[in-house]
Design a protein around this motif. Structure first.
Motif, PDB file in Angstrom:
ATOM      1  N   SER A  23     -23.350  52.054-130.865  1.00  0.00           N
ATOM      2  CA  SER A  23     -22.147  52.111-130.024  1.00  0.00           C
ATOM      3  C   SER A  23     -21.002  52.814-130.747  1.00  0.00           C
ATOM      4  CB  SER A  23     -21.718  50.705-129.605  1.00  0.00           C
ATOM      5  OG  SER A  23     -22.672  50.150-128.732  1.00  0.00           O
ATOM      6  N   SER A  24     -20.928  52.624-132.058  1.00  0.00           N
ATOM      7  CA  SER A  24     -19.877  53.291-132.842  1.00  0.00           C
ATOM      8  C   SER A  24     -20.063  54.806-132.859  1.00  0.00           C
ATOM      9  CB  SER A  24     -19.863  52.772-134.280  1.00  0.00           C
ATOM     10  OG  SER A  24     -19.488  51.427-134.302  1.00  0.00           O
ATOM     11  N   ILE A  25     -21.288  55.250-132.724  1.00  0.00           N
ATOM     12  CA  ILE A  25     -21.566  56.689-132.724  1.00  0.00           C
ATOM     13  C   ILE A  25     -21.350  57.293-131.341  1.00  0.00           C
ATOM     14  CG2 ILE A  25     -23.406  58.412-132.997  1.00  0.00           C
ATOM     15  CD1 ILE A  25     -24.591  56.464-135.153  1.00  0.00           C
ATOM     16  N   TYR A  26     -21.868  56.639-130.304  1.00  0.00           N
ATOM     17  CA  TYR A  26     -21.892  57.244-128.973  1.00  0.00           C
ATOM     18  C   TYR A  26     -20.802  56.782-128.018  1.00  0.00           C
ATOM     19  CZ  TYR A  26     -26.506  59.092-130.057  1.00  0.00           C
ATOM     20  OH  TYR A  26     -27.544  59.777-130.618  1.00  0.00           O
ATOM     21  N   LYS A  27     -20.395  55.520-128.097  1.00  0.00           N
ATOM     22  CA  LYS A  27     -19.549  54.963-127.047  1.00  0.00           C
ATOM     23  C   LYS A  27     -18.111  54.677-127.479  1.00  0.00           C
ATOM     24  CE  LYS A  27     -19.595  51.073-123.827  1.00  0.00           C
ATOM     25  NZ  LYS A  27     -20.265  49.812-123.512  1.00  0.00           N
ATOM     26  N   TYR A  28     -17.928  53.987-128.587  1.00  0.00           N
ATOM     27  CA  TYR A  28     -16.586  53.568-128.985  1.00  0.00           C
ATOM     28  C   TYR A  28     -15.594  54.717-129.152  1.00  0.00           C
ATOM     29  CZ  TYR A  28     -18.623  48.940-129.841  1.00  0.00           C
ATOM     30  OH  TYR A  28     -19.260  47.734-129.711  1.00  0.00           O
ATOM     31  N   PRO A  29     -16.006  55.887-129.646  1.00  0.00           N
ATOM     32  CA  PRO A  29     -15.034  56.981-129.771  1.00  0.00           C
ATOM     33  C   PRO A  29     -14.431  57.425-128.427  1.00  0.00           C
ATOM     34  CG  PRO A  29     -16.968  57.449-131.093  1.00  0.00           C
ATOM     35  CD  PRO A  29     -17.283  56.235-130.266  1.00  0.00           C
ATOM     36  N   LEU A  30     -15.114  57.133-127.316  1.00  0.00           N
ATOM     37  CA  LEU A  30     -14.627  57.527-126.000  1.00  0.00           C
ATOM     38  C   LEU A  30     -13.707  56.486-125.379  1.00  0.00           C
ATOM     39  CD1 LEU A  30     -18.045  58.771-124.602  1.00  0.00           C
ATOM     40  CD2 LEU A  30     -16.209  60.166-125.569  1.00  0.00           C
ATOM     41  N   MET A  31     -13.634  55.317-125.986  1.00  0.00           N
ATOM     42  CA  MET A  31     -12.874  54.213-125.395  1.00  0.00           C
ATOM     43  C   MET A  31     -11.577  53.982-126.162  1.00  0.00           C
ATOM     44  SD  MET A  31     -16.139  51.726-124.859  1.00  0.00           S
ATOM     45  CE  MET A  31     -15.456  50.625-123.650  1.00  0.00           C
ATOM     46  N   HIS A  32     -10.502  53.866-125.398  1.00  0.00           N
ATOM     47  CA  HIS A  32      -9.189  53.609-126.006  1.00  0.00           C
ATOM     48  C   HIS A  32      -8.509  52.485-125.249  1.00  0.00           C
ATOM     49  CE1 HIS A  32      -9.697  57.192-128.402  1.00  0.00           C
ATOM     50  NE2 HIS A  32     -10.047  57.826-127.300  1.00  0.00           N
ATOM     51  N   SER A  58     -10.630  50.809-128.480  1.00  0.00           N
ATOM     52  CA  SER A  58     -12.052  50.571-128.730  1.00  0.00           C
ATOM     53  C   SER A  58     -12.326  49.062-128.816  1.00  0.00           C
ATOM     54  CB  SER A  58     -12.454  51.235-130.045  1.00  0.00           C
ATOM     55  OG  SER A  58     -13.765  50.860-130.383  1.00  0.00           O
ATOM     56  N   PRO A  59     -13.400  48.601-128.174  1.00  0.00           N
ATOM     57  CA  PRO A  59     -13.743  47.174-128.245  1.00  0.00           C
ATOM     58  C   PRO A  59     -14.566  46.809-129.487  1.00  0.00           C
ATOM     59  CG  PRO A  59     -15.219  48.278-126.742  1.00  0.00           C
ATOM     60  CD  PRO A  59     -14.225  49.314-127.214  1.00  0.00           C
ATOM     61  N   PHE A  60     -14.580  47.681-130.489  1.00  0.00           N
ATOM     62  CA  PHE A  60     -15.412  47.455-131.666  1.00  0.00           C
ATOM     63  C   PHE A  60     -15.133  46.107-132.324  1.00  0.00           C
ATOM     64  CE2 PHE A  60     -16.038  47.615-136.276  1.00  0.00           C
ATOM     65  CZ  PHE A  60     -17.416  47.793-136.314  1.00  0.00           C
ATOM     66  N   MET A  61     -13.873  45.791-132.565  1.00  0.00           N
ATOM     67  CA  MET A  61     -13.548  44.548-133.271  1.00  0.00           C
ATOM     68  C   MET A  61     -13.982  43.321-132.476  1.00  0.00           C
ATOM     69  SD  MET A  61     -12.624  45.259-136.228  1.00  0.00           S
ATOM     70  CE  MET A  61     -12.164  43.657-136.801  1.00  0.00           C
ATOM     71  N   THR A  62     -13.790  43.353-131.170  1.00  0.00           N
ATOM     72  CA  THR A  62     -14.219  42.236-130.331  1.00  0.00           C
ATOM     73  C   THR A  62     -15.734  42.092-130.391  1.00  0.00           C
ATOM     74  OG1 THR A  62     -12.372  42.669-128.845  1.00  0.00           O
ATOM     75  CG2 THR A  62     -14.141  41.288-127.993  1.00  0.00           C
ATOM     76  N   ASP A  63     -16.442  43.200-130.253  1.00  0.00           N
ATOM     77  CA  ASP A  63     -17.904  43.165-130.314  1.00  0.00           C
ATOM     78  C   ASP A  63     -18.393  42.698-131.684  1.00  0.00           C
ATOM     79  OD1 ASP A  63     -17.896  44.047-127.726  1.00  0.00           O
ATOM     80  OD2 ASP A  63     -18.609  46.066-128.176  1.00  0.00           O
ATOM     81  N   LEU A  64     -17.736  43.162-132.731  1.00  0.00           N
ATOM     82  CA  LEU A  64     -18.096  42.755-134.088  1.00  0.00           C
ATOM     83  C   LEU A  64     -17.904  41.252-134.279  1.00  0.00           C
ATOM     84  CD1 LEU A  64     -18.934  43.491-137.001  1.00  0.00           C
ATOM     85  CD2 LEU A  64     -16.512  43.883-137.475  1.00  0.00           C
ATOM     86  N   LEU A  65     -16.771  40.727-133.817  1.00  0.00           N
ATOM     87  CA  LEU A  65     -16.499  39.290-133.955  1.00  0.00           C
ATOM     88  C   LEU A  65     -17.508  38.449-133.173  1.00  0.00           C
ATOM     89  CD1 LEU A  65     -12.597  39.259-133.836  1.00  0.00           C
ATOM     90  CD2 LEU A  65     -14.063  38.772-135.803  1.00  0.00           C
ATOM     91  N   LEU A  66     -17.826  38.871-131.948  1.00  0.00           N
ATOM     92  CA  LEU A  66     -18.807  38.133-131.150  1.00  0.00           C
ATOM     93  C   LEU A  66     -20.188  38.171-131.801  1.00  0.00           C
ATOM     94  CD1 LEU A  66     -17.809  39.067-127.498  1.00  0.00           C
ATOM     95  CD2 LEU A  66     -17.863  36.782-128.497  1.00  0.00           C
TER      96      LEU A  66
END
Length: 174
Positions: free
Chosen positions: A126-135, A137-145
């Motif tokens: 997701s960090s390669i394909y999806k998160y760069p397109l989202m502003h 980014s839900p990375f931290m939420t996904d990481l915590l879950l």
């Protein structure tokens, strides 16, 4: 008159069962979603290029204000720009995650390894394909879950091991 059987597994707590069922449902839903998106993303991308997407979405956006329409179209455009390989990779990883959850439901500790590895790889993909397109980014939420679920499952199996170790000295003395 209580007898303890060394092969008997300790009863799984209700909260753990609920988390495992939620993980199971999440994997199943995401497997279907990934299959649909793998097939549908090229069609959506073509519709964005030709302008058909806005026409197709118009009936759904009649009650929305201009800001909401713009946000929806921007989201659909971003969605169309995600490469289909992302959904194929996620499909495979969610199948591995499902295998892990099923193994954990059967109290097989190897399921935790399947689950944890697949979840970590999902974050990477997701960090390669999806998160760069989202502003934003839900990375931290996904990481915590992800960390929370892995930690809870790990602690559950650790607790099971400790319970089994307490039973072992009793069986050796007999």
């Amino acid at each position: 008159m209580e007898t303890t059987n060394a092969t008997q597994q300790p009863k799984r707590p209700l909260g753990m069962t609920i988390l495992l069922v939620l993980s199971f449902l999440n994997a199943i839903l995401n497997i279907f979603s990934s299959m649909i998106m793998f097939v549908g993303t090229p069609m959506i991308a073509e519709m964005v290029k030709t302008g058909q997407l806005e026409e197709t979405m118009a009936p759904f956006l009649t009650s929305a204000n201009e800001e909401m329409r713009t946000a929806m179209m921007d989201s659909m455009t971003a969605l169309a720009s995600i490469k289909p390989i992302y959904y194929l990779l996620m499909l495979v990883l969610f199948v591995v995650s499902l295998v892990g959850v099923i193994k954990m439901l059967k109290t097989n500790k190897s399921g935790l390894h399947f689950y944890a590895i697949s979840q970590i790889l999902m974050l990477i993909v997701s960090s390669i394909y999806k998160y760069p397109l989202m502003h934003p980014s839900p990375f931290m939420t996904d990481l915590l879950l992800t960390c929370m679920f892995i930690a809870v499952y790990y602690l559950y199996f650790k607790r099971m091991e400790m319970g089994n170790m307490k039973d072992k000295p009793n069986t050796l003395e007999e």
